[in-house]
Scaffold this motif. Sequence first.
Motif, mmCIF file in Angstrom:
data_model
loop_
_atom_site.group_PDB
_atom_site.id
_atom_site.type_symbol
_atom_site.label_atom_id
_atom_site.label_comp_id
_atom_site.label_asym_id
_atom_site.label_seq_id
_atom_site.Cartn_x
_atom_site.Cartn_y
_atom_site.Cartn_z
ATOM 1 N N ILE A 252 0.662 0.733 16.739
ATOM 2 C CA ILE A 252 1.385 0.652 18.018
ATOM 3 C C ILE A 252 2.666 1.472 17.954
ATOM 4 O O ILE A 252 3.015 2.192 18.896
ATOM 5 C CB ILE A 252 1.654 -0.823 18.389
ATOM 6 N N ASN A 255 1.697 5.214 18.045
ATOM 7 C CA ASN A 255 1.215 5.557 19.386
ATOM 8 C C ASN A 255 2.363 5.580 20.384
ATOM 9 O O ASN A 255 2.474 6.489 21.213
ATOM 10 C CB ASN A 255 0.143 4.555 19.818
ATOM 11 N N GLN A 259 2.364 9.672 20.608
ATOM 12 C CA GLN A 259 1.174 10.093 21.358
ATOM 13 C C GLN A 259 1.555 11.127 22.417
ATOM 14 O O GLN A 259 0.811 12.054 22.702
ATOM 15 C CB GLN A 259 0.492 8.875 21.991
ATOM 16 N N ALA A 370 9.067 -3.771 31.914
ATOM 17 C CA ALA A 370 7.783 -4.175 31.340
ATOM 18 C C ALA A 370 7.972 -4.629 29.904
ATOM 19 O O ALA A 370 8.769 -4.045 29.164
ATOM 20 C CB ALA A 370 6.785 -3.020 31.400
ATOM 21 N N VAL A 371 7.267 -5.681 29.537
ATOM 22 C CA VAL A 371 7.231 -6.154 28.156
ATOM 23 C C VAL A 371 5.781 -6.063 27.691
ATOM 24 O O VAL A 371 4.876 -6.599 28.345
ATOM 25 C CB VAL A 371 7.718 -7.615 28.049
ATOM 26 N N MET A 372 5.578 -5.349 26.583
ATOM 27 C CA MET A 372 4.238 -5.213 26.025
ATOM 28 C C MET A 372 4.113 -6.168 24.846
ATOM 29 O O MET A 372 4.945 -6.122 23.934
ATOM 30 C CB MET A 372 4.030 -3.779 25.506
ATOM 31 N N ASN A 374 1.813 -6.838 21.761
ATOM 32 C CA ASN A 374 0.733 -6.245 20.963
ATOM 33 C C ASN A 374 0.031 -5.098 21.691
ATOM 34 O O ASN A 374 -1.187 -4.996 21.725
ATOM 35 C CB ASN A 374 -0.290 -7.317 20.540
ATOM 36 N N ALA A 375 0.846 -4.258 22.319
ATOM 37 C CA ALA A 375 0.306 -3.074 22.997
ATOM 38 C C ALA A 375 1.389 -1.997 23.014
ATOM 39 O O ALA A 375 2.581 -2.286 22.925
ATOM 40 C CB ALA A 375 -0.128 -3.413 24.429
ATOM 41 N N SER A 376 0.954 -0.764 23.111
ATOM 42 C CA SER A 376 1.859 0.381 23.068
ATOM 43 C C SER A 376 2.741 0.449 24.315
ATOM 44 O O SER A 376 2.304 0.114 25.425
ATOM 45 C CB SER A 376 1.017 1.664 22.965
ATOM 46 N N ARG A 378 3.383 2.983 25.811
ATOM 47 C CA ARG A 378 2.830 4.062 26.636
ATOM 48 C C ARG A 378 2.001 3.557 27.812
ATOM 49 O O ARG A 378 1.616 4.334 28.682
ATOM 50 C CB ARG A 378 1.996 4.994 25.750
ATOM 51 N N PHE A 379 1.722 2.255 27.868
ATOM 52 C CA PHE A 379 0.891 1.753 28.973
ATOM 53 C C PHE A 379 1.656 1.527 30.281
ATOM 54 O O PHE A 379 1.039 1.256 31.303
ATOM 55 C CB PHE A 379 0.176 0.463 28.560
ATOM 56 N N ASP A 381 2.668 2.598 33.327
ATOM 57 C CA ASP A 381 2.250 3.787 34.061
ATOM 58 C C ASP A 381 1.376 3.324 35.227
ATOM 59 O O ASP A 381 0.506 2.460 35.045
ATOM 60 C CB ASP A 381 1.437 4.676 33.094
ATOM 61 N N GLN A 384 -2.363 3.712 34.500
ATOM 62 C CA GLN A 384 -2.829 2.724 33.529
ATOM 63 C C GLN A 384 -2.872 1.329 34.133
ATOM 64 O O GLN A 384 -3.734 0.521 33.803
ATOM 65 C CB GLN A 384 -1.906 2.735 32.296
ATOM 66 N N PHE A 385 -1.908 1.009 34.995
ATOM 67 C CA PHE A 385 -1.855 -0.320 35.622
ATOM 68 C C PHE A 385 -2.893 -0.474 36.736
ATOM 69 O O PHE A 385 -2.977 -1.526 37.371
ATOM 70 C CB PHE A 385 -0.450 -0.585 36.190
ATOM 71 N N LEU B 110 -7.069 -5.383 32.942
ATOM 72 C CA LEU B 110 -7.370 -3.970 33.126
ATOM 73 C C LEU B 110 -8.694 -3.632 32.434
ATOM 74 O O LEU B 110 -9.157 -4.381 31.575
ATOM 75 C CB LEU B 110 -6.232 -3.122 32.570
ATOM 76 N N TYR B 414 6.886 -6.863 34.552
ATOM 77 C CA TYR B 414 5.497 -6.866 34.118
ATOM 78 C C TYR B 414 5.430 -7.365 32.679
ATOM 79 O O TYR B 414 6.187 -6.909 31.825
ATOM 80 C CB TYR B 414 4.893 -5.458 34.180
ATOM 81 N N VAL B 416 2.598 -7.513 29.777
ATOM 82 C CA VAL B 416 1.279 -6.930 29.501
ATOM 83 C C VAL B 416 0.874 -7.331 28.090
ATOM 84 O O VAL B 416 1.593 -7.051 27.140
ATOM 85 C CB VAL B 416 1.333 -5.394 29.618
ATOM 86 N N HIS B 421 -3.590 -2.790 21.461
ATOM 87 C CA HIS B 421 -3.968 -1.652 22.309
ATOM 88 C C HIS B 421 -3.034 -0.448 22.108
ATOM 89 O O HIS B 421 -1.828 -0.588 22.161
ATOM 90 C CB HIS B 421 -3.919 -2.055 23.777
ATOM 91 N N THR B 422 -3.649 0.712 21.895
ATOM 92 C CA THR B 422 -2.897 1.964 21.901
ATOM 93 C C THR B 422 -3.543 2.904 22.907
ATOM 94 O O THR B 422 -4.693 2.690 23.309
ATOM 95 C CB THR B 422 -2.912 2.636 20.516
#
Lengths: 424, 424
Positions: A252, A255, A259, A370-372, A374-376, A378-379, A381, A384-385, B110, B414, B416, B421-422
Motif C-alpha cells: 500500500i 502503491n 504508482q 477520505a480515510v482509506m 487497508n487501501a491505497s 490513490r483510490f 478519485d 474510482q468511486f 465498488l 469518505y 473506504v 487494495h492497491t
Amino acid sequence: MSSDTPGTDASPVTQTARRAREAAAELAPLPRTARDGALLAVADALEARAAEIVTANGDDTAKARAAGTPDAIVDRLTLTPERIAAIASDVRDVVALPDPVGEVVRGSTLPNGLELRQVRVPLGVVGIIYEARPNVTVDAAALCLKSGNAVLLRGSSSAYASNTALVGVLRDAVAGAGLPADAVQLVPGESRESVKELMRARGLVDVLIPRGGASLIRTVVEESTVPVIETGVGNCHVYVDELADIDMAVDILVNSKAQRPSVCNAAETVLVHAGIADAFLPRALAALTEAGVTVHGDEAWQRAGADVVAATDEDWGTEYLSYDIAAAVVPSLEAAVGHIRRWTSGHTEAIVTRDAAAARRFSTLVDSTAVMVNASTRFTDGGQFGFGAEIGISTQKLHARGPMGLPELTSTKYVVTGDGHTRG
Amino acid sequence: MSSDTPGTDASPVTQTARRAREAAAELAPLPRTARDGALLAVADALEARAAEIVTANGDDTAKARAAGTPDAIVDRLTLTPERIAAIASDVRDVVALPDPVGEVVRGSTLPNGLELRQVRVPLGVVGIIYEARPNVTVDAAALCLKSGNAVLLRGSSSAYASNTALVGVLRDAVAGAGLPADAVQLVPGESRESVKELMRARGLVDVLIPRGGASLIRTVVEESTVPVIETGVGNCHVYVDELADIDMAVDILVNSKAQRPSVCNAAETVLVHAGIADAFLPRALAALTEAGVTVHGDEAWQRAGADVVAATDEDWGTEYLSYDIAAAVVPSLEAAVGHIRRWTSGHTEAIVTRDAAAARRFSTLVDSTAVMVNASTRFTDGGQFGFGAEIGISTQKLHARGPMGLPELTSTKYVVTGDGHTRG
C-alpha cells in the motif's frame, strides 16, 4: 440580482460573465434531451474538426518548445487526432451519466397539507481556472453543460490557441443544437488581470473552481469574492499501525507513493508505529528504493537506512508530487493523528492495520476528505468511486468534499405547493 | 492545517479560535449521548441560573433605554425568567431531533470490492455573527453542539452583558457534562475590529454565518476570507397570474405582506398580470389598506387607488420589513419572472394561479431558494418545513439553500475499506 444591472463601461471579462448569466437562465429550464443532444453534437464536431484543433495546438506547442519547456510538459499540452477522439469519447460517456437536474432530494407533505419538494437545479454560471492541459477545456465544459450550467473557461496562456480553437468548436456545436452558444465561453485575455476580474464577478459567477498547482489555488481562495471550491492539493499520509500486516503495508505504501507520484492522491508522508518499526522500516526502505523513491526521514528512519535524507519541518508540509516521501516513527496512533492534523492538506489519509478498533479510531479521529482503511490513497478519485466523471477533488468542507461529480455541480430549490395556504 | 501553527503574538480573537479548533477535535468523535447530555445540562442550568442572567440583561436594557433605543427593540433585548424557561425548552427540543452526525449519506461496494461510505461529520468551528436578540446565543450554541461543532458567538455590543452571562452558564454546563468548555465561546471585544479578525481566521474557523440586517450580511460576505453562508435578506415577490382565483390571491398577498412584516419571508413586491388587473387591483388595494399597508405602485396601481405612492426603481430593490409594498402590473408571466430575476434577493417568490402550466413554468423559471405555488411566502421557514430547528435561511447556492437545519451544519467524509487494495 440587483448587482446584475447592465453597465456601460463593463470590462470584457464582466461582459462575458453577463452573457454567461443570460445563457444560464436559458439553459436551466431545458430538459435532459436538449443538453444531451448538444453534447453529442460537441463530440461529433470535435472529431470532424480535429485537423483545425491540431493546427491551433501546433502554435502552442511550438511556442512552448521555443521557450525551453520540458518535453513532458509539451507532451501534456499536445493534441493529436487520437487524443481528440479520446476526448470526444469522454464527452459521450458524460452524456450517458444520470441527469442530476430535477432530482427530488427530499419531499414530504407537511401537516397542513403543503407539498414540499427540494429539487436539484443548476448552480448557474461556473468558472473554471486551470493550467496547461487543453483536454480540461472540453471535460469541464461537458460536465457543466450536462448539469445545466453555463461555463467560463480560463485556461493557461500556454494553451491559449488550443483553447480558442476548442471553444470555437464547442460553441458552434452547442449553437447548432439550438442551445445558447454563450453557455460555453473562454475568458478573454491572457493576462493575470482577467483572472482577477473573474474573481471579482460576484453576483454574475456562482462558483469558481481552480484546478492546478497549490499556488494557483491559494491565490484564488484568498482573493476571490466569488464563492470558491478549493480543490486538489494533496499532502496525503499512510499510517502503518502496530498491528499491520507488513506485506500489505509495504504494498500500500509503495502503491500510494510511486504508482503515479505527480497526482494529488499520491502519498507524501509515511508514519510508522514504533512497535512495528524494527520489522517494517528495512522492508519499506528496500521496496521504496527499488521503486526509485528518496526517503526524507526522522532519526529512526535515518538509523534504518544509509540513503535516508534528514527530514526538516518543511518536509512534513510539502506536497512533493515526485519520487520523494517524508517518513517518521510515532509512538502511537494518536500521535499519528496529531501529526496528520497538524500537517495535512485534508485530502486522503490511509491506515494499514489488522486491528478493527484501531481502524475505527483512525477513521473517526482523522478529519480529511477520505480515510482509506487497508487501501491505497490513490483510490480517492471520482472515476474510482464510481461517479463516472469528476470536475475536481474538493478539500474543503462546505458544499462538496472529495471527488466532485455531477450532483456537486448543482444547488437545490424548494417548490412548495398549496391551495391557498396562508400562515396563521 | 499548517496555517494553524501556534503563534506567540496571536490576538485574543485568534486565541479564542484556536481553542475552538481544539475543542472541535475533541467534540467530533463523541457519540450522540454525550452531546445530548451536555444540552440537557445546558437547559437545566439556564433555568437554575435565570436570576443571574436576568440581572446581567438588566444592564443591557438600562443602557439601551438611556441611549434612547425604541421600546420595541428594548423589548426584543429583554430576558425574563419566563423567556429563559422558553429558551431552555427550545434546547430540550433540539435534544430530541435526529443526530445528523454519522449518517451514511451514500454507500456502495465498488467493483473491486472496496467498501465506500460517505458519512456526515461536523463542520468543525462555526462562527455566528448576529444582532440584538440574546436568545440567538443559546439557539445557535445548541444547534452547533447537537451537530458536533464548536461555536464562536459574536453578538451585538448592545447585548454584551446578557451574552456574557449566558455563555458563562453554557460553558459551565458543558464542562460539567464532561465536554470541553471551549466548545462554546463568546468572541472577545465589543469593537468592530473583533468581527474583522473573526472574518480573517481562515484555517481556524470553518464557516461564518451572519444573521441580521442586510448591511451586516453584505459586510461579512464581501470582507470575509473564511467561507460564509449568506442568510436571510428577503426581497420576496407575490405574482398574481392572469388565471388566479382572486379571493385566494388577496388572502395570500395580505398574509405574505402583513402577517409579520419585519421578517425575511414577508413579501415586498406584488406583480399582477395585466389580464386580471382591473378585477384584482381594487380588491387588493382595499384589503391592503385595511391591513395598514402603504402601496408604492406603478402607473396602473396609481390609477387604481388615490393613496398609492409613486414607485421608483429603489422600491423594486427594497426590503421594507414594514407595512409597505411595491406593486406593478406586468404584461405576462415571463415579464414577472424577468422583474423577479432583476430585483430579487433570491429568497422566496409566490405565484397564485389556477393554471397548472403557469405554475410549472413559474417554478421552473424562477431561480430563488423557494417557490410557493398558491401559498404564502411566509412558509419558507425551518419550523414550517418540519426541520425542527433553523440556524438561518441561506439565500446562496453553495452548500445550503433555504432553511438550514442540523444536516446543513455538517460536512461529509469518505471512509473506504479494503483488504490491501492497491491501484493497478
